[in-house]
Design a protein around this motif. Structure first.
Motif, PDB file in Angstrom:
ATOM      1  N   ASN A 202      33.421  -4.393   4.392  1.00 61.52           N
ATOM      2  CA  ASN A 202      33.859  -5.776   4.553  1.00 61.52           C
ATOM      3  C   ASN A 202      33.351  -6.639   3.400  1.00 61.52           C
ATOM      4  N   PHE A 203      34.146  -7.645   3.041  1.00 61.37           N
ATOM      5  CA  PHE A 203      33.762  -8.539   1.946  1.00 61.37           C
ATOM      6  C   PHE A 203      32.608  -9.462   2.350  1.00 61.37           C
ATOM      7  N   GLY A 204      31.813  -9.819   1.366  1.00 67.31           N
ATOM      8  CA  GLY A 204      30.726 -10.754   1.632  1.00 67.31           C
ATOM      9  C   GLY A 204      29.952 -11.073   0.366  1.00 67.31           C
ATOM     10  N   ASP A 205      28.821 -11.710   0.564  1.00 68.68           N
ATOM     11  CA  ASP A 205      28.002 -12.147  -0.566  1.00 68.68           C
ATOM     12  C   ASP A 205      26.695 -11.360  -0.585  1.00 68.68           C
ATOM     13  N   PHE A 206      26.221 -11.067  -1.789  1.00 60.46           N
ATOM     14  CA  PHE A 206      24.978 -10.317  -1.952  1.00 60.46           C
ATOM     15  C   PHE A 206      23.984 -11.126  -2.758  1.00 60.46           C
ATOM     16  N   ASP A 207      22.734 -11.085  -2.304  1.00 60.27           N
ATOM     17  CA  ASP A 207      21.625 -11.669  -3.052  1.00 60.27           C
ATOM     18  C   ASP A 207      20.560 -10.576  -3.084  1.00 60.27           C
ATOM     19  N   VAL A 208      20.329  -9.988  -4.261  1.00 60.02           N
ATOM     20  CA  VAL A 208      19.497  -8.782  -4.337  1.00 60.02           C
ATOM     21  C   VAL A 208      18.389  -8.959  -5.367  1.00 60.02           C
ATOM     22  N   LYS A 209      17.152  -8.728  -4.921  1.00 65.27           N
ATOM     23  CA  LYS A 209      16.008  -8.764  -5.843  1.00 65.27           C
ATOM     24  C   LYS A 209      15.455  -7.347  -5.974  1.00 65.27           C
ATOM     25  N   ILE A 210      15.344  -6.893  -7.204  1.00 61.69           N
ATOM     26  CA  ILE A 210      14.858  -5.538  -7.453  1.00 61.69           C
ATOM     27  C   ILE A 210      13.615  -5.612  -8.339  1.00 61.69           C
ATOM     28  N   THR A 211      12.510  -5.116  -7.808  1.00 61.52           N
ATOM     29  CA  THR A 211      11.263  -5.089  -8.575  1.00 61.52           C
ATOM     30  C   THR A 211      11.060  -3.673  -9.097  1.00 61.52           C
ATOM     31  N   ILE A 212      10.910  -3.559 -10.408  1.00 60.96           N
ATOM     32  CA  ILE A 212      10.881  -2.242 -11.046  1.00 60.96           C
ATOM     33  C   ILE A 212      10.048  -2.311 -12.320  1.00 60.96           C
ATOM     34  N   ASP A 213       9.525  -1.172 -12.748  1.00 60.25           N
ATOM     35  CA  ASP A 213       8.787  -1.039 -14.005  1.00 60.25           C
ATOM     36  C   ASP A 213       9.424  -1.906 -15.106  1.00 60.25           C
ATOM     37  N   LYS A 214       8.589  -2.625 -15.835  1.00 58.98           N
ATOM     38  CA  LYS A 214       9.092  -3.633 -16.773  1.00 58.98           C
ATOM     39  C   LYS A 214       9.883  -3.057 -17.951  1.00 58.98           C
ATOM     40  N   ASP A 215       9.751  -1.754 -18.206  1.00 65.01           N
ATOM     41  CA  ASP A 215      10.469  -1.151 -19.330  1.00 65.01           C
ATOM     42  C   ASP A 215      11.942  -0.883 -19.033  1.00 65.01           C
ATOM     43  N   TYR A 216      12.326  -0.937 -17.761  1.00 65.57           N
ATOM     44  CA  TYR A 216      13.704  -0.599 -17.397  1.00 65.57           C
ATOM     45  C   TYR A 216      14.659  -1.759 -17.657  1.00 65.57           C
TER      46      TYR A 216
END
Ligand code: ZN
Length: 620
Positions: A202-216
């Motif tokens: 189904n359609f909708g809105d995404f708000d995504v925070k991704i914390t990852i190694d700073k080199d990526y």
């Protein structure tokens, strides 16, 4: 005054309810809004996350259960995907028995640790790739509820589409990575297990925070909201990005009105971006080396040309960004982006990019159901790929859909063709799914232009876009759109060509003198009836067209530009296996009679489609 006001409000809401009920009868769509916060451990290849899902039940139904997809659990030995891949007669060579040999550190895992609805804990069961949820309280029609979840994931060693460390060494191809609410529509829940085939949400809105190694460096669906803190080429021109002291960065993406969210990450990615005029910002993310440098260096311009062509001819691309990202295991479409493998010659690189890009129109924005009607998405996309490659890469001197027709003819002759109404996962053979959904699907589209006429076809393609953006049209909606534009009745075309494997075979049986006139006998040898364009070529090189519409199409296509002048129209009832056409020209003037020289009719035996008039015939 108060009384009158109340009456007015009452009347309005009554009208409102009536309108709503009426609208729901035809079509409703659930609405999702995801907020996710994820922390990735690049050593263990594991991640933990929280998810807040605002779920709006726009259906007329009360829901007492819900289902989430947990796709990564497919990548464990003896999963349904593993068993299916090992037991199907013609295994996908990317999968075969590879899941069987994954070690526990290489498994895919997606587990829900806790789940609440409106703050109250709900019961759930992990059923491999589906989470079954028994709701403590039902979700009523029109109600919005909030699910709060904690989840844990392990990225599988890449086997199919998603995963880590793919064949070209890309660290993370993160598609199908989060617990995703299954789609609910007029056919109910679509909680089908992941065994290989494609997606619907189904359609909708995404708000995504991704914390990852700073080199990526990351890319994917969605706009990077904190580009000026992240940098790495994403920052606005002239911005000085503050150096980070921490070991990790938190990337914040938002994506409005999409039905999925993919991301990819690699420390060696190069980001190239270019803002199109009157179009999206285009990103290329790839690992620059001797296998990619030259061809990816040329890819940006082709991508821009393709987006421009599609926007002008299929409907304007509605998002402000599109990303082509090296990753995955071939080419796979996602909202606002694609993952494709990058070690390719130029034709292949551009061809796959164009194909996956066109999916943005059909899977991405129209939202065709790739799972239960895969032919719609792959058919329109394959058709579009041939058209767009011809326009932006290299002019094809032949009929541009030749490849699709040839593939369909092979399938039709093979004896194992299945109706295109088959659910993507349930084809008996991969070799019936591929040529069927992609190539017979493309033939359906091009042949539609033959049935309704090219001008109507072009108009209907745009009407489909305008009427059904973000609305998940189905096969019937497509047929109805072409019916509305052409004025023809077309249900028979769907019933025969999509819902059955009946074939088209027409022939010119004879051309004979009939006094001063000429008698042409046409015959239907195949089980599927079709309207015919019959072209008569005269000794002086001129041509005329005889048009034989089916009675059941209840009308005629208009004359098409580029075709010979239509001199005769004669309806053909499908119940007749032969029909006779009288042409008011002596046979001595006729050189040949041919059914559909445009090659758009998917006639499985073209050997009998043309008669060259010989001296003997003239004498007869
Ligand atoms: Zn495709």
């Amino acid at each position: 005054m108060i009384k009158r006001l109340r009456f007015a409000v009452g009347l309005l809401s009554l009208l409102g309810i009536t309108t709503l009920t009426h609208a729901q009868k035809d079509r409703f769509q659930q609405k999702v809004k995801y907020e996710m916060d994820v922390k990735m451990d690049v050593v263990k290849n594991q991640y933990t996350g929280t998810q807040k899902l605002h779920y709006t039940n726009n259906s007329p139904d009360t829901l007492d259960r819900a289902f989430y997809h947990l796709y990564y659990n497919a990548f464990q030995p003896n999963s349904m995907m593993d068993v299916r891949s090992r037991t199907i007669a013609d295994p996908d060579r990317r999968v075969r028995d590879r899941i069987q040999s994954l070690s526990p550190e290489e498994y895919g895992i997606l587990e829900v640790k806790s789940l609440k609805m409106n703050g109250k804990t709900v019961d759930f069961d992990h059923e491999e790739t589906i989470l079954e949820v028994n709701l403590a309280e039902p979700i009523l029609p029109g109600e919005t509820v909030v699910f709060d979840m904690e989840f844990f994931g392990q990225v599988p060693l890449q086997v199919r589409r998603a995963g880590r460390d793919n064949a070209e060494g890309i660290r993370y191809s993160m598609s199908q990575w989060y617990p995703k609410m299954a789609a609910y529509d007029v056919r109910g829940w679509h909680a089908n297990p992941y065994i290989g085939r494609e997606f619907y949400g189904n359609f909708g809105d995404f708000d995504v925070k991704i914390t990852i190694d700073k080199d990526y460096l990351l890319g994917g669906t969605g706009y990077l909201e904190n580009a000026n803190q992240i940098g790495k080429g994403y920052e606005d021109a002239g911005v000085k990005v503050p150096a980070t002291k921490s070991k990790e960065l938190t990337w914040h993406f938002t994506a409005p009105n999409v039905h999925d969210f993919m991301w990819a990450a690699d420390p060696k990615y190069t980001l190239v971006k270019e803002q199109m005029e009157n179009g999206p910002m285009v990103h290329l993310l790839y690992v620059k080396d001797e296998k990619t440098e030259e061809n990816w260096g040329k890819l940006m311009q082709y991508t821009i040309d393709a987006i421009k062509y599609c926007s002008e001819n299929f409907g304007k691309y509605p998002y402000d960004q599109y990303s082509v990202i090296q990753g995955g295991d071939g080419g796979m479409e996602y909202p606002m982006a694609t993952l494709i493998t990058g070690h390719r010659n130029l034709r292949s690189l551009v061809g796959v990019t164009v194909h996956e890009l066109i999916h943005s129109w059909y899977y991405g924005v129209l939202g065709f159901n790739e799972s239960s009607e895969p032919w719609l998405d792959e058919g329109f996309t394959t058709w579009g790929t041939s058209v767009v490659m011809d326009a932006v890469f290299e002019k094809d001197p032949n009929f541009v859909h030749n490849g699709s027709y040839r593939s369909y003819f092979r399938l039709a002759g093979a004896g194992y063709e299945e109706p295109l109404t088959t659910h993507g996962d349930h084809y008996n053979l991969n070799s019936a799914y591929g040529p069927g959904t992609y190539n017979k699907g493309a033939v359906f589209v091009e042949q539609m232009a033959y049935v309704v006429g090219k001008e109507n076809f072009d108009k209907a393609l745009l009407k489909l876009w305008n009427d059904f953006q973000f609305k998940h049209p189905n096969g019937n909606d497509v047929i109805r759109t072409f019916e509305k534009v052409s004025g023809l009745e077309l249900d028979w075309y769907y019933d025969y060509f999509i819902a059955s494997t009946k074939q088209i075979d027409y022939g010119v049986k004879s051309v004979e003198a009939a006094g001063k006139d000429t008698k042409i006998i046409l015959e239907r040898k195949g089980m599927m009836p079709m309207p015919l364009d019959v072209v008569v070529t005269y000794q002086d090189g001129s041509q005329e067209l005889i048009y034989l519409p089916l009675v059941i199409q209840r009308g005629e296509k208009p004359e098409e530009s580029g075709m010979p002048k239509r001199v005769l129209t004669q309806k053909w009832p499908w119940t007749d296996y032969t029909t006779e056409v009288k042409l008011a020209r002596p046979i001595s003037e006729i050189k040949s009679v041919e059914i559909d020289p445009s090659m758009r009719l998917a006639d499985v035996d073209r050997e009998n489609n043309k008669i060259e008039v010989s001296v003997e015939m003239e004498k007869k």
